[in-house]
Design an enzyme around this catalytic site. Structure first.
Site, PDB file in Angstrom:
ATOM      1  N   GLN A 162      44.398  40.000  42.190  1.00  0.00           N
ATOM      2  CA  GLN A 162      43.495  39.202  43.031  1.00  0.00           C
ATOM      3  C   GLN A 162      42.112  39.104  42.388  1.00  0.00           C
ATOM      4  OE1 GLN A 162      44.139  37.817  46.390  1.00  0.00           O
ATOM      5  NE2 GLN A 162      42.204  36.811  45.938  1.00  0.00           N
ATOM      6  N   ARG A 195      45.290  32.276  41.810  1.00  0.00           N
ATOM      7  CA  ARG A 195      46.163  33.438  41.667  1.00  0.00           C
ATOM      8  C   ARG A 195      47.255  33.166  40.626  1.00  0.00           C
ATOM      9  NH1 ARG A 195      46.896  37.021  45.557  1.00  0.00           N
ATOM     10  NH2 ARG A 195      47.613  38.245  43.783  1.00  0.00           N
ATOM     11  N   CYS A 221      40.427  36.709  50.205  1.00  0.00           N
ATOM     12  CA  CYS A 221      41.700  36.811  49.476  1.00  0.00           C
ATOM     13  C   CYS A 221      42.844  36.148  50.231  1.00  0.00           C
ATOM     14  CB  CYS A 221      42.021  38.278  49.205  1.00  0.00           C
ATOM     15  SG  CYS A 221      42.044  39.286  50.695  1.00  0.00           S
ATOM     16  N   HIS A 250      43.805  45.915  44.335  1.00  0.00           N
ATOM     17  CA  HIS A 250      44.539  44.648  44.240  1.00  0.00           C
ATOM     18  C   HIS A 250      44.041  43.906  42.988  1.00  0.00           C
ATOM     19  CE1 HIS A 250      46.862  41.303  45.327  1.00  0.00           C
ATOM     20  NE2 HIS A 250      46.220  40.851  46.394  1.00  0.00           N
ATOM     21  N   ASP A 280      37.503  40.214  54.171  1.00  0.00           N
ATOM     22  CA  ASP A 280      38.953  40.444  54.194  1.00  0.00           C
ATOM     23  C   ASP A 280      39.326  40.792  55.633  1.00  0.00           C
ATOM     24  OD1 ASP A 280      41.609  41.021  53.484  1.00  0.00           O
ATOM     25  OD2 ASP A 280      41.145  43.024  52.729  1.00  0.00           O
ATOM     26  N   ARG A 298      54.440  45.659  44.519  1.00  0.00           N
ATOM     27  CA  ARG A 298      53.500  45.667  45.651  1.00  0.00           C
ATOM     28  C   ARG A 298      53.971  46.707  46.644  1.00  0.00           C
ATOM     29  NH1 ARG A 298      51.014  41.033  49.582  1.00  0.00           N
ATOM     30  NH2 ARG A 298      49.723  40.853  47.731  1.00  0.00           N
TER      31      ARG A 298
HETATM   32  N1  NVA Z   1      43.422  44.280  52.632  1.00  0.00           N
HETATM   33  C1  NVA Z   1      44.542  43.355  52.760  1.00  0.00           C
HETATM   34  C2  NVA Z   1      44.627  42.471  51.561  1.00  0.00           C
HETATM   35  C3  NVA Z   1      45.708  41.427  51.626  1.00  0.00           C
HETATM   36  C4  NVA Z   1      45.779  40.567  50.409  1.00  0.00           C
HETATM   37  C5  NVA Z   1      45.824  44.134  52.971  1.00  0.00           C
HETATM   38  O1  NVA Z   1      46.055  45.105  52.229  1.00  0.00           O
HETATM   39  O2  NVA Z   1      46.583  43.796  53.871  1.00  0.00           O
HETATM   40  N1   CP Z   2      45.889  37.565  48.721  1.00  0.00           N
HETATM   41  C1   CP Z   2      47.160  37.996  48.682  1.00  0.00           C
HETATM   42  O1   CP Z   2      47.522  38.939  47.989  1.00  0.00           O
HETATM   43  O2   CP Z   2      47.995  37.276  49.450  1.00  0.00           O
HETATM   44  P1   CP Z   2      49.529  37.643  49.776  1.00  0.00           P
HETATM   45  O3   CP Z   2      49.514  38.883  50.625  1.00  0.00           O
HETATM   46  O4   CP Z   2      50.054  36.436  50.504  1.00  0.00           O
HETATM   47  O5   CP Z   2      50.249  37.882  48.485  1.00  0.00           O
END
Ligand code: NVA
Ligand code: CP
Length: 330
Positions: free
Chosen positions: A138, A317, A272, A135, A231, A108
């Site tokens: 997800q 998930r 998400c 992502h 989101d 990540r």
């Molecule tokens: N768009 C958000 C998704 C988090 C799961 C981010 O990248 O912070």
């Molecule tokens: N939705 C998601 O990816 O959550 P986290 O950032 O907690 O992993």
């Protein structure tokens, strides 16, 4: 033809056919049944995986750890500060090293290029646990949740509200196109997805019986939808300085009771997570103090209401990530 994705990377759903996605969803359902029945499924005993996180996480990290442990894997977690990657050692060198020690790598972070470089050099499957661009794990949880709640995917009407060019906007457009779901991004023009990706997704959607629509009009976007999705307005890695502009652009696109009422009466609400639907977070409180808004992308009423499936979605998930690990490593 039997589907086989052993040894493959999982970097974006663009790399997977609808049949391969279908296979991963069916596998996820099997794993969910096994988990619920309490049936052990330590099919990958003796293998090990490493989780590299350059951004914070609750769901993705916990899902990879529990999925890995349920499958009998050894799991190493490396947090943003505790590896040499990027600082003292290149991404490619890190990939070569980890490829000697582990059987799979979750990453990540920021640029998609990094996860691609890991995949090019590791010699073992690499799974994208979120980048600035997409992502994909997800997406499997979201598709599984939609199918569980609506009984099908093909032909559903799905609308995403918010920053439609972030990782979620991009990935949802790809996932819907692959599975023949009619996708609408409802957002201010400034936050529409990149034209090249829209064109790619339009072609994929046409092959699978779906459509792609971009609109700034909330009534047009929400009317007749089966699924409303949103989101957070500012994603991980973006500077705090973008908040004020993002609030100005996205405030009209909040998913609230008025917007839900435009959708089908049995529509579901998805997110998400994490979400700013109240002021019970440090950032939520700061934004309330600074900008005078106590709910952001979704009202607390919708988030906590009967149409919301967000926590089941989060639970999915784990089952879907388990399917990805198993399918690529067994
Ligand atoms: N768009 C958000 C998704 C988090 C799961 C981010 O990248 O912070
Ligand atoms: N939705 C998601 O990816 O959550 P986290 O950032 O907690 O992993």
């Amino acid at each position: 033809m039997a589907i086989n994705i052993r040894g493959r990377n999982f970097l974006t759903l663009l790399d997977f056919s609808p049949a391969e996605i279908r296979y991963l969803l069916d596998l996820s359902k099997n794993f969910k049944d096994l988990k619920r029945a309490g049936t052990p499924h330590r099919y990958l005993e003796g293998k090990n995986i490493v989780l590299l996180f350059e951004k914070t996480s609750t769901r993705t990290r916990c899902s990879f750890e529990v999925a890995g442990m349920d499958l009998g894997l050894g799991v190493t977690y490396l947090d943003p500060g505790s590896s040499q990657m990027g600082k003292k050692e290149s991404i490619a060198d890190t990939a070569h090293v980890l490829g000697q020690i582990y059987d799979g790598i979750e990453y990540r972070g920021f640029s998609q290029k990094v996860v691609e470089t890991l995949a090019e050099n590791a010699g073992i499957p690499v799974w994208n646990g979120l980048t600035d661009e997409v992502h994909p794990t997800q997406m499997l949880a979201d598709l599984l949740t939609m199918e569980e709640k609506k009984g099908r995917l093909k032909g559903l009407h799905f609308t995403y509200f918010g920053d439609a060019r972030n990782n979620m906007g991009n990935s949802l457009m790809i996932a819907c196109a692959k599975m023949g779901i009619h996708f609408t991004a409802c957002a201010p023009r400034e936050l529409f997805p990149a034209p090249a990706l829209v064109e790619t997704c339009k072609k994929i959607a046409a092959e699978n019986g779906g459509t792609i629509r971009l609109t700034e009009d909330i009534t047009e976007g929400a009317s007749g939808a089966d699924v409303l999705y949103t989101d957070i307005w500012v994603s991980m890695g973006e500077p705090d300085s973008v908040w004020s502009e993002r609030i100005r652009l996205l405030k009209p696109y909040q998913v609230n009771a008025k917007v839900m009422a435009l959708a089908k009466s049995d529509a579901i609400f998805m997110h998400c997570l994490p979400s700013f639907h109240d002021t019970n977070t440090t950032i939520g409180k700061e934004i309330a103090d600074k900008f005078g808004i106590t709910e952001m992308e979704v009202s607390d009423e919708v988030f906590s209401g009967p149409q919301s499936v967000v926590f089941e979605e989060a639970g999915n998930r784990m089952h879907t990530i388990k399917a990805v690990i198993y399918a690529t490593l067994h």
